[in-house]
Design a protein around this motif. Structure first.
Motif, PDB file in Angstrom:
ATOM      1  N   ALA A   1       0.639  -1.265   0.044  1.00  8.56           N
ATOM      2  CA  ALA A   1      -0.012   0.102   0.141  1.00  8.56           C
ATOM      3  C   ALA A   1       0.831   0.998   0.108  1.00  8.56           C
ATOM      4  CB  ALA A   1      -0.897   0.001   1.278  1.00  8.56           C
ATOM      5  N   ILE A   2       2.092   1.242   0.669  1.00  9.54           N
ATOM      6  CA  ILE A   2       2.954   2.355   0.682  1.00  9.54           C
ATOM      7  C   ILE A   2       3.651   2.833  -0.508  1.00  9.54           C
ATOM      8  CG2 ILE A   2       5.204   1.187   1.166  1.00  9.54           C
ATOM      9  CD1 ILE A   2       5.494   3.291   3.442  1.00  9.54           C
ATOM     10  N   HIS A   3       3.476   1.852  -1.485  1.00  4.45           N
ATOM     11  CA  HIS A   3       4.037   2.103  -2.895  1.00  4.45           C
ATOM     12  C   HIS A   3       3.026   2.377  -3.796  1.00  4.45           C
ATOM     13  CE1 HIS A   3       7.183  -0.943  -1.323  1.00  4.45           C
ATOM     14  NE2 HIS A   3       7.943  -0.084  -2.119  1.00  4.45           N
ATOM     15  N   LEU A   4       1.693   2.734  -3.709  1.00  2.00           N
ATOM     16  CA  LEU A   4       0.651   3.049  -4.568  1.00  2.00           C
ATOM     17  C   LEU A   4       0.241   4.466  -4.258  1.00  2.00           C
ATOM     18  CD1 LEU A   4      -1.505  -0.386  -4.600  1.00  2.00           C
ATOM     19  CD2 LEU A   4       0.284   0.702  -6.249  1.00  2.00           C
ATOM     20  N   LEU A   5       0.950   4.942  -3.223  1.00  2.00           N
ATOM     21  CA  LEU A   5       0.429   6.535  -2.941  1.00  2.00           C
ATOM     22  C   LEU A   5       0.771   7.487  -3.993  1.00  2.00           C
ATOM     23  CD1 LEU A   5       1.880   6.874   0.784  1.00  2.00           C
ATOM     24  CD2 LEU A   5      -0.667   6.600   0.192  1.00  2.00           C
ATOM     25  N   HIS A   6      -0.238   8.420  -4.100  1.00  2.00           N
ATOM     26  CA  HIS A   6      -0.172   9.331  -5.318  1.00  2.00           C
ATOM     27  C   HIS A   6       0.711  10.519  -5.055  1.00  2.00           C
ATOM     28  CE1 HIS A   6      -1.265  11.872  -8.737  1.00  2.00           C
ATOM     29  NE2 HIS A   6      -1.484  12.717  -7.881  1.00  2.00           N
ATOM     30  N   ASP A   7       0.875  11.274  -3.998  1.00  2.00           N
ATOM     31  CA  ASP A   7       1.848  12.175  -3.365  1.00  2.00           C
ATOM     32  C   ASP A   7       2.277  11.856  -2.311  1.00  2.00           C
ATOM     33  OD1 ASP A   7       3.076  14.391  -3.547  1.00  2.00           O
ATOM     34  OD2 ASP A   7       1.198  15.527  -2.761  1.00  2.00           O
ATOM     35  N   PRO A   8       3.409  10.877  -2.355  1.00  2.00           N
ATOM     36  CA  PRO A   8       4.118  10.366  -1.058  1.00  2.00           C
ATOM     37  C   PRO A   8       4.797  11.743  -0.320  1.00  2.00           C
ATOM     38  CG  PRO A   8       5.222   9.832  -2.792  1.00  2.00           C
ATOM     39  CD  PRO A   8       4.032  10.229  -3.412  1.00  2.00           C
ATOM     40  N   GLN A   9       5.209  12.862  -1.044  1.00  2.00           N
ATOM     41  CA  GLN A   9       6.024  13.924  -0.475  1.00  2.00           C
ATOM     42  C   GLN A   9       5.208  14.631   0.387  1.00  2.00           C
ATOM     43  OE1 GLN A   9       9.536  14.851  -0.608  1.00  2.00           O
ATOM     44  NE2 GLN A   9       9.110  16.372   0.674  1.00  2.00           N
ATOM     45  N   GLY A  10       4.101  14.966  -0.226  1.00  2.00           N
ATOM     46  CA  GLY A  10       3.106  15.860   0.554  1.00  2.00           C
ATOM     47  C   GLY A  10       2.379  15.010   1.484  1.00  2.00           C
ATOM     48  N   PHE A  11       2.022  13.882   1.390  1.00  2.00           N
ATOM     49  CA  PHE A  11       1.843  13.089   2.442  1.00  2.00           C
ATOM     50  C   PHE A  11       2.629  12.891   3.690  1.00  2.00           C
ATOM     51  CE2 PHE A  11       0.819   8.501   4.268  1.00  2.00           C
ATOM     52  CZ  PHE A  11      -0.128   8.957   5.022  1.00  2.00           C
ATOM     53  N   ALA A  12       3.840  12.900   3.536  1.00  2.00           N
ATOM     54  CA  ALA A  12       4.970  12.768   4.542  1.00  2.00           C
ATOM     55  C   ALA A  12       5.017  14.236   5.241  1.00  2.00           C
ATOM     56  CB  ALA A  12       6.304  12.198   4.020  1.00  2.00           C
ATOM     57  N   GLU A  13       4.986  14.964   4.627  1.00  2.00           N
ATOM     58  CA  GLU A  13       5.144  16.505   5.047  1.00  2.00           C
ATOM     59  C   GLU A  13       3.921  16.846   6.030  1.00  2.00           C
ATOM     60  OE1 GLU A  13       5.892  19.097   1.726  1.00  2.00           O
ATOM     61  OE2 GLU A  13       7.900  18.557   1.673  1.00  2.00           O
ATOM     62  N   ARG A  14       2.629  16.548   5.313  1.00  2.00           N
ATOM     63  CA  ARG A  14       1.414  16.792   6.073  1.00  2.00           C
ATOM     64  C   ARG A  14       1.295  16.075   7.391  1.00  2.00           C
ATOM     65  NH1 ARG A  14      -3.892  16.919   2.684  1.00  2.00           N
ATOM     66  NH2 ARG A  14      -4.788  17.500   4.889  1.00  2.00           N
ATOM     67  N   LEU A  15       1.797  14.628   7.422  1.00  2.00           N
ATOM     68  CA  LEU A  15       1.651  13.879   8.517  1.00  2.00           C
ATOM     69  C   LEU A  15       2.721  14.372   9.468  1.00  2.00           C
ATOM     70  CD1 LEU A  15       0.247  11.336   9.477  1.00  2.00           C
ATOM     71  CD2 LEU A  15       2.170   9.863   8.398  1.00  2.00           C
ATOM     72  N   PHE A  16       3.639  14.602   9.260  1.00  4.00           N
ATOM     73  CA  PHE A  16       4.993  15.170   9.992  1.00  4.00           C
ATOM     74  C   PHE A  16       4.268  16.465  10.783  1.00  4.00           C
ATOM     75  CE2 PHE A  16       8.813  17.527  10.842  1.00  4.00           C
ATOM     76  CZ  PHE A  16       9.396  16.813  11.838  1.00  4.00           C
ATOM     77  N   SER A  17       3.945  17.428   9.952  1.00  5.64           N
ATOM     78  CA  SER A  17       3.799  18.724  10.680  1.00  5.64           C
ATOM     79  C   SER A  17       2.329  18.640  11.594  1.00  5.64           C
ATOM     80  CB  SER A  17       3.283  19.730   9.387  1.00  5.64           C
ATOM     81  OG  SER A  17       2.297  19.225   8.522  1.00  5.64           O
ATOM     82  N   GLN A  18       1.212  17.788  11.014  1.00  6.69           N
ATOM     83  CA  GLN A  18       0.259  17.676  11.913  1.00  6.69           C
ATOM     84  C   GLN A  18       0.338  16.911  12.994  1.00  6.69           C
ATOM     85  OE1 GLN A  18      -3.239  16.391   9.168  1.00  6.69           O
ATOM     86  NE2 GLN A  18      -2.818  17.970   7.928  1.00  6.69           N
ATOM     87  N   THR A  19       1.135  15.605  13.197  1.00  4.74           N
ATOM     88  CA  THR A  19       1.142  14.921  14.236  1.00  4.74           C
ATOM     89  C   THR A  19       2.641  14.954  15.165  1.00  4.74           C
ATOM     90  OG1 THR A  19       2.158  13.209  12.715  1.00  4.74           O
ATOM     91  CG2 THR A  19      -0.413  13.263  12.963  1.00  4.74           C
ATOM     92  N   LEU A  20       3.696  15.389  14.664  1.00  4.99           N
ATOM     93  CA  LEU A  20       4.761  15.156  15.252  1.00  4.99           C
ATOM     94  C   LEU A  20       5.481  16.585  15.605  1.00  4.99           C
ATOM     95  CD1 LEU A  20       6.586  12.285  13.362  1.00  4.99           C
ATOM     96  CD2 LEU A  20       5.300  12.115  15.673  1.00  4.99           C
ATOM     97  N   SER A  21       5.028  17.461  15.013  1.00  5.78           N
ATOM     98  CA  SER A  21       5.532  18.876  15.123  1.00  5.78           C
ATOM     99  C   SER A  21       5.174  19.586  16.536  1.00  5.78           C
ATOM    100  CB  SER A  21       5.216  20.022  13.955  1.00  5.78           C
ATOM    101  OG  SER A  21       3.730  20.094  14.001  1.00  5.78           O
ATOM    102  N   ARG A  22       5.794  20.620  17.001  1.00  9.29           N
ATOM    103  CA  ARG A  22       5.232  21.317  18.236  1.00  9.29           C
ATOM    104  C   ARG A  22       3.823  21.728  18.238  1.00  9.29           C
ATOM    105  NH1 ARG A  22      10.448  24.793  19.743  1.00  9.29           N
ATOM    106  NH2 ARG A  22      11.943  23.004  19.907  1.00  9.29           N
ATOM    107  N   SER A  23       3.106  22.108  17.066  1.00  9.99           N
ATOM    108  CA  SER A  23       2.043  22.760  16.978  1.00  9.99           C
ATOM    109  C   SER A  23       0.759  21.618  17.286  1.00  9.99           C
ATOM    110  CB  SER A  23       1.623  23.335  15.538  1.00  9.99           C
ATOM    111  OG  SER A  23       1.919  22.056  14.382  1.00  9.99           O
TER     112      SER A  23
END
Length: 756
Positions: A313-335
């Motif tokens: 499933a991880i190989h079939l993502l359409h925009d992995p760069q945007g997904f990784a950036e959004r997931l990191f900023s929404q869940t792991l960042s200080r905000s």
């Protein structure tokens, strides 16, 4: 009493009427309309007072009867499916459980009969999955949806139905947000995960649904989406193997079976049987033979089945760069604050690192985020080290990874820490450098390799694996004593030829041709297959010459100026034309050039070997088309050569290893010292498998066995035993000894009577 007619029983016997309507719909239309009007009346009463409706059993029979025979009267029952849908949509919270189940079953039957489409059935029952309060009803709806999609995609994919259901799930995830709508997103994620596990959905749209779930506003939905990408492919592989019958419940003998695997992965059954016939027969050898037989049957069964091409499933993502950036900023960042627990953050960290490593993304803030967790006192620190290794690849700037390696080296690798801590640090550094060798300075690398002389086995093996890695990729970064003979010779030859290659950032090694093709050429020569090919090629060339009818006699007569020259003989082509040199002169020249030739041969040996290999590969590629059998044999030879290289030294196996995931337990290295109580008990219980415990009383008499010498002596004639030592000893006993024996016998008899 006169016999009643069958028609008089019809209003009260719905089962009989159903059978008759199926046989002759036209003759029993009036009886059917009576039942249909009765159903309509009961429905109006139910709609008027749902909580006070008591005639449930009769209404259930009427719904089942109309659902069975509605295809015989399509015009009269046109509104029947919509009536059932209206009842479910408006009154499902107050309807009895039996009535709700009957309505769902009737709708499923109408779908099977072609009265309503699958898309319409999904639209009717899917909203009830998130609105009903009954767990039983939710389970029934969930099972019905899964069964419906499985049946629709059995023989071929149903793109229209799949797309409509996926659109519903997209809408459900986008519209639901917050704690109140968490159940909607959870059901969407659960349904998608189950369909992926069953291999019903395996397209990129399914991955996008779970991507939307991982970016949801609710914490539970986010974790459900993250767990999908981390573990659902393993579940699908396990389900597929179980479907094919390749999984065995008893895995106790897998290790023993794998240790006896021979060439091609098949265990040596004949060898094990031969050893069992010669050696002593023990239970361990019997269990080993059974495990080998099971492994062989499993391999033969799996080889006969076709293989499926399943993308993760991880190989079939359409925009992995945007997904990784959004997931990191929404869940792991200080905000994001303390929205997630440590375990949940580790799961999200694992997913982000895998996204970066698999798709070679650039999320530079991820590495600075890891620095604060890379301390020995951090709980589950091996998980963070594994995430650092998974997020490394050759396109990450070395400046971004160098602080991570420096932090691990400073915190974990030193003389003042425990051996397990130092081994974990060295293994983590090796995993990172396997993916990005330029992320460390030569001075730090040489300091870490000095731990190869450690007294701890785990630390010593970790340091040696680091040395083996750089011997293959960048030996110039190692100290001279650590480079090894082969790497040093290659470096010297490359420097002498002026072709020294240095590891550079962003430069990829392009593979030309087919790797390992020289192994196939060598095998063909050993088997004598090349001679057959050359004979066939020569014969084909002769046939071509005969076909063109080329007459070479005239050309030979006309070319009187040409002479035959032997290809193996050497001629002197000097200007003075003095002919071949004298023997004395040639001997002097040979003696003077011996040392130079030996030195040149040593320096040019790697280049000559490489050139010879390239010529062999080019000749085979130009001469022959490779068949599927050739590629299969090539894979065998490559595997064997790789195994020999690992066993007999050379480049480390870790150098060519690029896995999508890194297990945190693999960073700890080999464990030394005594095992704890849990490990000892686990080893004891593993050894007790397939062993029978309990009393052997009664089992001994039921089994066939020989009698003992003592039992045989009791059955012999006394004349045969009169001269035995035991008998003679009894005759020579004193009176006191005979009294003791008699007293002991009497006491024994009394004890046996008390027990009975």
């Amino acid at each position: 009493m006169p016999k009643r007619r069958r028609a008089a029983l019809l209003p009260n016997n719905i089962a009989l009427l159903q059978n008759l309507v199926r046989r002759d719909p036209g003759s029993y239309k009036e009886e059917f309309l009576v039942q249909y009007r009765h159903y309509a009346t009961q429905k109006e009463i139910l709609v008027t007072n749902p909580s006070g409706f008591h005639d449930t059993d009769a209404f259930l029979d009427q719904i089942g009867f109309i659902a069975q025979v509605c295809t015989c009267y399509p015009g009269d029952t046109e509104e029947f499916p919509e009536d059932l849908a209206e009842l479910l949509r408006k009154h499902h919270t107050v309807l009895p459980v039996e009535l709700r189940e009957k309505i769902v079953q009737s709708l499923m039957l109408l779908r099977n009969r072609g009265v309503i489409a699958s898309e319409r059935l999904i639209q009717i029952i899917f909203p009830l999955l998130t609105t009903t309060n009954s767990k039983t009803f939710r389970k029934d709806i969930y099972t019905t949806i899964v069964r419906l999609l499985k049946h629709a995609n059995r023989n071929a994919k149903a793109p229209k139905l799949n797309r409509s259901v996926q659109t519903l799930l997209f809408t459900l995830l986008e519209s639901s947000d917050g704690a109140a709508a968490a159940s909607d997103g959870l059901w969407a994620a659960k349904l998608t995960r189950e369909l992926w596990r069953r291999s019903i959905w395996d397209d990129p749209r399914t991955a996008e649904i779970m991507k939307q779930a991982a970016l949801h506003g609710n914490t539970k939905v986010v974790i459900a989406g993250v767990n999908f990408f981390l573990g659902v492919d393993r579940e699908r592989e396990k389900a597929n193997r179980k479907k094919r019958g390749l999984d065995d419940d008893d895995d106790s003998g897998d290790d023993s079976a794998s240790s006896d695997d021979g060439e091609g992965g098949k265990p040596h059954i004949a060898g094990i049987k031969h050893r069992m016939g010669i050696n002593k027969k023990t239970g361990k050898r019997a269990r080993k033979l059974d495990a080998a037989m099971r492994a062989l049957k499993k391999k033969e069964k799996g080889a006969a089945l076709p293989t499926q091409l399943n993308f993760a499933a991880i190989h079939l993502l359409h925009d992995p760069q945007g997904f990784a950036e959004r997931l990191f900023s929404q869940t792991l960042s200080r905000s994001s604050g303390n929205k997630f627990t440590l375990e949940q953050r580790i799961q999200i960290l694992n997913l982000v690192s895998r996204l970066i490593g698999v798709h070679k993304l650039s999320v530079l803030g991820f590495y600075s985020y890891l620095l604060k967790y890379l301390t020995p006192k951090q709980r589950d620190v091996t998980q963070f080290m594994a995430a650092a290794a998974q997020s490394s690849h050759d396109l990450v700037p070395p400046d971004a990874l160098s602080p991570v390696i420096r932090k691990i080296a400073d915190e974990f690798v030193s003389d003042g820490v425990a051996a397990e801590v130092a081994a974990a640090g060295l293994n983590a550094i090796r995993e990172i450098l396997t993916r990005n060798p330029l992320a460390i300075e030569a001075d730090l690398l040489q300091d870490l390799t000095e731990y190869k002389g450690s007294k701890s086995k785990s630390v010593m093996m970790a340091a040696r694996s680091l040395i083996g890695l750089y011997r293959g990729v960048a030996p110039e970064m190692l100290a001279r004593k650590d480079r090894g003979k082969i790497a040093s010779m290659e470096m010297s030859a490359a420097a002498a030829a002026g072709q020294a290659k240095k590891l550079q950032y962003g430069v990829e090694n392009v593979v030309e041709g087919i790797p390992g093709l020289e192994l196939l050429e060598q095998w063909r020569k050993e088997q004598g297959l090349d001679n057959d090919d050359e004979d066939a090629a020569a014969k084909e060339a002769e046939d071509d010459d005969d076909a063109w009818n080329i007459d070479l006699s005239d050309s030979e007569e006309s070319d009187n100026g040409w002479i035959d020259v032997e290809s193996d003989k050497e001629y002197d082509v000097s200007d003075d034309g003095a002919g071949p040199p004298k023997d004395d002169e040639s001997d002097e020249e040979d003696d003077s050039d011996d040392s130079d030739k030996e030195q040149d041969a040593e320096e040019q040996q790697p280049d000559a070997k490489r050139a010879k290999t390239e010529n062999v590969v080019q000749n085979l590629m130009a001469r022959k088309f490779l068949a599927p059998a050739d590629f299969q044999k090539l894979e065998e030879l490559r595997t064997k050569a790789g195994l020999d290289k690992i066993l007999h030294g050379g480049q480390s196996a870790a150098a060519g290893r690029h896995q999508d995931s890194v297990e945190a337990t693999s960073l700890l290295g080999s464990k030394t010292g005594k095992a704890d109580k849990e490990e000892r008990m686990a080893a004891v219980m593993e050894g007790r498998q397939d062993r029978q415990f309990g009393s052997k009383k009664g089992k001994k008499d039921s089994q066939q066995h020989s009698t003992t010498n003592k039992e045989k002596a009791r059955k012999k004639n006394f004349i045969m035993m009169i001269h035995k030592r035991d008998v003679q000893g009894k005759n020579k006993k004193s009176l006191r000894d005979k009294q003791k024996s008699l007293r002991a016998h009497i006491d024994k008899q009394k004890k046996s009577k008390r027990k009975s």
